[in-house]
Write a protein that holds these residues in place. Structure first.
Motif, PDB file in Angstrom:
ATOM      1  N   TYR A  18       0.802  -1.218   0.000  1.00 36.74           N
ATOM      2  CA  TYR A  18       0.000   0.000   0.000  1.00 36.74           C
ATOM      3  C   TYR A  18       0.839   1.274   0.000  1.00 36.74           C
ATOM      4  N   HIS A  19       2.158   1.130  -0.076  1.00 37.01           N
ATOM      5  CA  HIS A  19       3.022   2.307   0.021  1.00 37.01           C
ATOM      6  C   HIS A  19       4.055   2.305  -1.101  1.00 37.01           C
ATOM      7  N   ASP A  20       5.225   2.861  -0.867  1.00 40.79           N
ATOM      8  CA  ASP A  20       6.204   3.117  -1.922  1.00 40.79           C
ATOM      9  C   ASP A  20       7.322   2.090  -2.022  1.00 40.79           C
ATOM     10  N   ALA A  21       7.236   0.995  -1.313  1.00 35.72           N
ATOM     11  CA  ALA A  21       8.355   0.045  -1.245  1.00 35.72           C
ATOM     12  C   ALA A  21       8.809  -0.431  -2.615  1.00 35.72           C
ATOM     13  N   PHE A  22       7.873  -0.736  -3.499  1.00 36.75           N
ATOM     14  CA  PHE A  22       8.243  -1.285  -4.799  1.00 36.75           C
ATOM     15  C   PHE A  22       8.930  -0.242  -5.678  1.00 36.75           C
ATOM     16  N   GLU A  23       8.678   1.040  -5.433  1.00 41.45           N
ATOM     17  CA  GLU A  23       9.333   2.110  -6.192  1.00 41.45           C
ATOM     18  C   GLU A  23      10.830   2.173  -5.909  1.00 41.45           C
ATOM     19  N   VAL A  24      11.226   1.805  -4.690  1.00 37.66           N
ATOM     20  CA  VAL A  24      12.641   1.904  -4.307  1.00 37.66           C
ATOM     21  C   VAL A  24      13.252   0.542  -3.994  1.00 37.66           C
ATOM     22  N   TRP A  25      12.605  -0.533  -4.445  1.00 39.90           N
ATOM     23  CA  TRP A  25      13.038  -1.895  -4.125  1.00 39.90           C
ATOM     24  C   TRP A  25      14.523  -2.090  -4.389  1.00 39.90           C
ATOM     25  N   ASN A  26      15.023  -1.616  -5.519  1.00 40.76           N
ATOM     26  CA  ASN A  26      16.422  -1.826  -5.890  1.00 40.76           C
ATOM     27  C   ASN A  26      17.395  -0.991  -5.055  1.00 40.76           C
ATOM     28  N   CYS A  27      16.893  -0.030  -4.292  1.00 38.27           N
ATOM     29  CA  CYS A  27      17.745   0.782  -3.415  1.00 38.27           C
ATOM     30  C   CYS A  27      17.857   0.177  -2.016  1.00 38.27           C
ATOM     31  N   LEU A  28      16.976  -0.761  -1.704  1.00 37.27           N
ATOM     32  CA  LEU A  28      16.939  -1.341  -0.365  1.00 37.27           C
ATOM     33  C   LEU A  28      17.869  -2.544  -0.291  1.00 37.27           C
ATOM     34  N   MET A  29      18.631  -2.623   0.805  1.00 36.93           N
ATOM     35  CA  MET A  29      19.529  -3.748   1.011  1.00 36.93           C
ATOM     36  C   MET A  29      19.702  -3.971   2.503  1.00 36.93           C
ATOM     37  N   PRO A  30      20.158  -5.162   2.892  1.00 33.18           N
ATOM     38  CA  PRO A  30      20.403  -5.383   4.319  1.00 33.18           C
ATOM     39  C   PRO A  30      21.332  -4.301   4.874  1.00 33.18           C
ATOM     40  N   GLY A  31      20.952  -3.790   6.032  1.00 37.53           N
ATOM     41  CA  GLY A  31      21.710  -2.719   6.665  1.00 37.53           C
ATOM     42  C   GLY A  31      21.145  -1.334   6.412  1.00 37.53           C
ATOM     43  N   THR A  32      20.260  -1.203   5.416  1.00 34.84           N
ATOM     44  CA  THR A  32      19.654   0.096   5.134  1.00 34.84           C
ATOM     45  C   THR A  32      18.868   0.565   6.353  1.00 34.84           C
ATOM     46  N   LYS A  33      19.080   1.817   6.719  1.00 30.52           N
ATOM     47  CA  LYS A  33      18.394   2.391   7.876  1.00 30.52           C
ATOM     48  C   LYS A  33      17.057   2.993   7.442  1.00 30.52           C
ATOM     49  N   LEU A  34      16.024   2.714   8.217  1.00 26.59           N
ATOM     50  CA  LEU A  34      14.708   3.300   7.997  1.00 26.59           C
ATOM     51  C   LEU A  34      14.370   4.226   9.152  1.00 26.59           C
ATOM     52  N   LYS A  35      13.644   5.265   8.854  1.00 27.66           N
ATOM     53  CA  LYS A  35      13.180   6.196   9.889  1.00 27.66           C
ATOM     54  C   LYS A  35      11.871   5.662  10.463  1.00 27.66           C
ATOM     55  N   ILE A  36      11.716   5.755  11.769  1.00 26.94           N
ATOM     56  CA  ILE A  36      10.496   5.326  12.453  1.00 26.94           C
ATOM     57  C   ILE A  36       9.662   6.577  12.718  1.00 26.94           C
ATOM     58  N   VAL A  37       8.428   6.581  12.219  1.00 30.38           N
ATOM     59  CA  VAL A  37       7.533   7.730  12.374  1.00 30.38           C
ATOM     60  C   VAL A  37       6.299   7.271  13.133  1.00 30.38           C
ATOM     61  N   ARG A  38       6.122   7.756  14.330  1.00 28.61           N
ATOM     62  CA  ARG A  38       4.988   7.375  15.178  1.00 28.61           C
ATOM     63  C   ARG A  38       3.707   7.984  14.629  1.00 28.61           C
ATOM     64  N   GLU A  39       2.665   7.177  14.478  1.00 24.61           N
ATOM     65  CA  GLU A  39       1.360   7.637  13.996  1.00 24.61           C
ATOM     66  C   GLU A  39       0.293   7.376  15.054  1.00 24.61           C
TER      67      GLU A  39
END
Length: 121
Positions: A18-39
């Motif tokens: 439901y989000h943008d993951a597939f748009e940046v799939w090739n940029c993601l790799m083990p060790g990539t840092k993600l920001k945590i946003v509280r909703e």
């Protein structure tokens, strides 16, 4: 200053369809840092925490934030509690495994608690 970390939870990121993951799939790799946003105002789950990926290309002056998905419900309550207590700066989310082909169970991550030995939690 020595840092130590402890794993809070490991999981497959929820809701990536439901989000943008597939748009940046090739940029993601083990060790990539993600920001945590509280909703906390999320109507589906008051303990929701969104995970985002910041992508930038300084050569052309572009920077964009992509919504990847959510911490799944089975482990989001302790994450939400720690963020609500003001401990977001001590939490770090990193990808641990990405499947070769995009699909709804393809991104694995963990959230770790960082601690400086000079600072007690």
């Amino acid at each position: 200053m020595k840092q130590e970390t402890k794993t809070l939870c490991t999981f497959v990121i929820a809701g990536i369809n439901y989000h943008d993951a597939f748009e940046v799939w090739n940029c993601l790799m083990p060790g990539t840092k993600l920001k945590i946003v509280r909703e906390s105002n999320n109507t589906h789950d008051p303990d929701a925490s969104l995970l985002t990926f910041d992508w930038s290309n300084p050569e052309i002056g572009i920077s964009e934030e992509f919504k990847i998905g959510y911490v799944p419900r089975y482990c989001n309550e302790p994450v939400a509690t720690l963020i609500d207590m003001g401990w977001l700066d001590f939490l770090e989310c990193r990808l641990t495994e990405i499947d070769n082909e995009p699909h709804d169970n393809g991104i694995h991550a963990e959230i770790r608690i960082r601690r400086n030995h000079e600072t007690a939690l």
